[in-house]
Design a protein around this motif. Sequence first.
Motif, mmCIF file in Angstrom:
data_model
loop_
_atom_site.group_PDB
_atom_site.id
_atom_site.type_symbol
_atom_site.label_atom_id
_atom_site.label_comp_id
_atom_site.label_asym_id
_atom_site.label_seq_id
_atom_site.Cartn_x
_atom_site.Cartn_y
_atom_site.Cartn_z
ATOM 1 N N GLN A 19 -16.496 92.496 64.682
ATOM 2 C CA GLN A 19 -15.792 91.409 64.001
ATOM 3 C C GLN A 19 -15.255 90.387 64.991
ATOM 4 O O GLN A 19 -15.352 89.182 64.758
ATOM 5 N N GLN A 20 -14.710 90.864 66.107
ATOM 6 C CA GLN A 20 -14.174 89.937 67.100
ATOM 7 C C GLN A 20 -15.282 89.094 67.711
ATOM 8 O O GLN A 20 -15.113 87.894 67.935
ATOM 9 N N ALA A 21 -16.442 89.711 67.975
ATOM 10 C CA ALA A 21 -17.570 88.965 68.517
ATOM 11 C C ALA A 21 -18.030 87.887 67.538
ATOM 12 O O ALA A 21 -18.357 86.763 67.935
ATOM 13 N N ARG A 22 -18.034 88.213 66.251
ATOM 14 C CA ARG A 22 -18.473 87.250 65.244
ATOM 15 C C ARG A 22 -17.476 86.103 65.089
ATOM 16 O O ARG A 22 -17.882 84.936 64.982
ATOM 17 N N ILE A 23 -16.192 86.430 65.060
ATOM 18 C CA ILE A 23 -15.182 85.378 64.928
ATOM 19 C C ILE A 23 -15.191 84.481 66.159
ATOM 20 O O ILE A 23 -15.046 83.254 66.071
ATOM 21 N N GLU A 24 -15.389 85.060 67.341
ATOM 22 C CA GLU A 24 -15.483 84.259 68.569
ATOM 23 C C GLU A 24 -16.679 83.310 68.488
ATOM 24 O O GLU A 24 -16.586 82.143 68.893
ATOM 25 N N ALA A 25 -17.799 83.791 67.951
ATOM 26 C CA ALA A 25 -18.973 82.935 67.784
ATOM 27 C C ALA A 25 -18.683 81.804 66.805
ATOM 28 O O ALA A 25 -19.092 80.660 67.011
ATOM 29 N N CYS A 26 -17.957 82.112 65.732
ATOM 30 C CA CYS A 26 -17.573 81.079 64.762
ATOM 31 C C CYS A 26 -16.667 80.039 65.412
ATOM 32 O O CYS A 26 -16.817 78.834 65.162
ATOM 33 N N CYS A 27 -15.739 80.482 66.240
ATOM 34 C CA CYS A 27 -14.840 79.546 66.931
ATOM 35 C C CYS A 27 -15.633 78.556 67.775
ATOM 36 O O CYS A 27 -15.325 77.358 67.808
ATOM 37 N N ARG A 28 -16.642 79.054 68.478
ATOM 38 C CA ARG A 28 -17.449 78.167 69.308
ATOM 39 C C ARG A 28 -18.155 77.113 68.447
ATOM 40 O O ARG A 28 -18.194 75.935 68.811
ATOM 41 N N GLN A 29 -18.715 77.548 67.318
ATOM 42 C CA GLN A 29 -19.409 76.594 66.459
ATOM 43 C C GLN A 29 -18.446 75.596 65.826
ATOM 44 O O GLN A 29 -18.777 74.417 65.662
ATOM 45 N N MET A 65 -7.260 87.075 62.663
ATOM 46 C CA MET A 65 -7.591 87.218 64.076
ATOM 47 C C MET A 65 -7.174 86.023 64.925
ATOM 48 O O MET A 65 -6.945 86.157 66.124
ATOM 49 N N THR A 66 -7.082 84.829 64.324
ATOM 50 C CA THR A 66 -6.745 83.637 65.102
ATOM 51 C C THR A 66 -5.389 83.047 64.744
ATOM 52 O O THR A 66 -4.845 82.243 65.507
ATOM 53 N N GLY A 67 -4.861 83.420 63.590
ATOM 54 C CA GLY A 67 -3.566 82.890 63.171
ATOM 55 C C GLY A 67 -3.654 81.643 62.317
ATOM 56 O O GLY A 67 -2.647 81.198 61.772
ATOM 57 N N VAL A 68 -4.847 81.059 62.190
ATOM 58 C CA VAL A 68 -5.037 79.835 61.402
ATOM 59 C C VAL A 68 -6.326 79.955 60.598
ATOM 60 O O VAL A 68 -7.173 80.812 60.870
ATOM 61 N N THR A 69 -6.507 79.088 59.620
ATOM 62 C CA THR A 69 -7.742 79.057 58.851
ATOM 63 C C THR A 69 -8.851 78.399 59.669
ATOM 64 O O THR A 69 -8.562 77.682 60.643
ATOM 65 N N PRO A 70 -10.111 78.601 59.309
ATOM 66 C CA PRO A 70 -11.207 77.940 60.040
ATOM 67 C C PRO A 70 -11.069 76.415 60.061
ATOM 68 O O PRO A 70 -11.326 75.779 61.080
ATOM 69 N N ARG A 71 -10.650 75.842 58.934
ATOM 70 C CA ARG A 71 -10.503 74.387 58.872
ATOM 71 C C ARG A 71 -9.412 73.902 59.832
ATOM 72 O O ARG A 71 -9.596 72.921 60.566
ATOM 73 N N THR A 72 -8.291 74.606 59.854
ATOM 74 C CA THR A 72 -7.199 74.222 60.762
ATOM 75 C C THR A 72 -7.624 74.410 62.213
ATOM 76 O O THR A 72 -7.311 73.585 63.069
ATOM 77 N N TYR A 73 -8.333 75.504 62.483
ATOM 78 C CA TYR A 73 -8.804 75.736 63.851
ATOM 79 C C TYR A 73 -9.683 74.585 64.310
ATOM 80 O O TYR A 73 -9.540 74.098 65.432
ATOM 81 N N ARG A 74 -10.592 74.130 63.457
ATOM 82 C CA ARG A 74 -11.478 73.026 63.833
ATOM 83 C C ARG A 74 -10.673 71.757 64.089
ATOM 84 O O ARG A 74 -10.932 71.038 65.064
ATOM 85 N N GLN A 75 -9.695 71.472 63.259
ATOM 86 C CA GLN A 75 -8.879 70.279 63.429
ATOM 87 C C GLN A 75 -8.089 70.324 64.738
ATOM 88 O O GLN A 75 -7.926 69.308 65.417
#
Length: 293
Positions: free
Chosen positions: A239-249, A279-289
């Motif tokens: 799961q951590q590897a996948r979320i890290e990959a999502c963060c990069r994208q 895992m990151t403390g924020v939603t994907p949308r907030t992380y991207r912003q």
Amino acid sequence: MTIKRSILETAGDQFFLPDLPFYVNRVHESFAMLQHTHDFIEISYVAEGSGAHYIENTSLSVSKGDLFFIPVGVSHVFRPSSTANKNPLIVYNCLFTQEWMEQLLSKQSKGTKDDFNVLFTQAIEQSSWLSFKESNSEFQPLFERLHFEYNAHLSGFMTIFQACVAQLLVFMHRSQLAHPLDMTEAKLQDLDRLLAYIRSHCSHPISLTAAAARLSISERQLHRQLKKHTGMSFTAYVQQARIEACCRQLRLTDHKISDIAATVGYQDMKFFNQLFKKMTGVTPRTYRQQHRT
């Protein structure tokens, strides 16, 4: 889809002054830093919080008291457990040139039969990182002193700085003698290759059974070794590897969040959003912003 990691190269001239071949800082780790190598030696100490330390193709769970010796050319990056400010991952970093350390080790070896410097000379020659765990709060006071002396630049600070680093190396060597690794180098390499495979193929389904078969060991053995080596279960590591990959994208592309989730195997967006925020403390949308430039 295989996601290629970006590895930055960090040069020492970003930190060192002409007559000062070392540098100390205290940083709040985030998800913004990319994995990087450097042309200097780094000793990192986890002072507060928890998270993960990616070294080469290995991911280790870290918490207060963990210390790492990172030679020239070894890639790494710290990641906090989340972006929440209530429990930040705070790391001290002591950087110095390889030449400076070799001179320090040469001075320490004169007139003594103590071979503690062999541990570090071999690590430097083989470009192999070392990890240690504080047992009696022996590391933290030294890093606090190093940080103070570097920033204060009081009279005689270079002498104190050298003495603190030498003392730090001795404590690291004693820690290694008291807690030797019980995994052979071959086993560690096999496990590292498995972890690298998971990280680079996280978009493909992989089970604990299949992973154990790749190493020709039982599922129970793999679970135990993975827990000891990374601090995580097999599922948590994937799961951590996948979320890290999502963060990069999310940082590097304009792809839809649902498409990014799908590329690493998440079709249930409700589950994906909950896991990402956990895992990151924020939603994907907030992380991207927060991380778009």
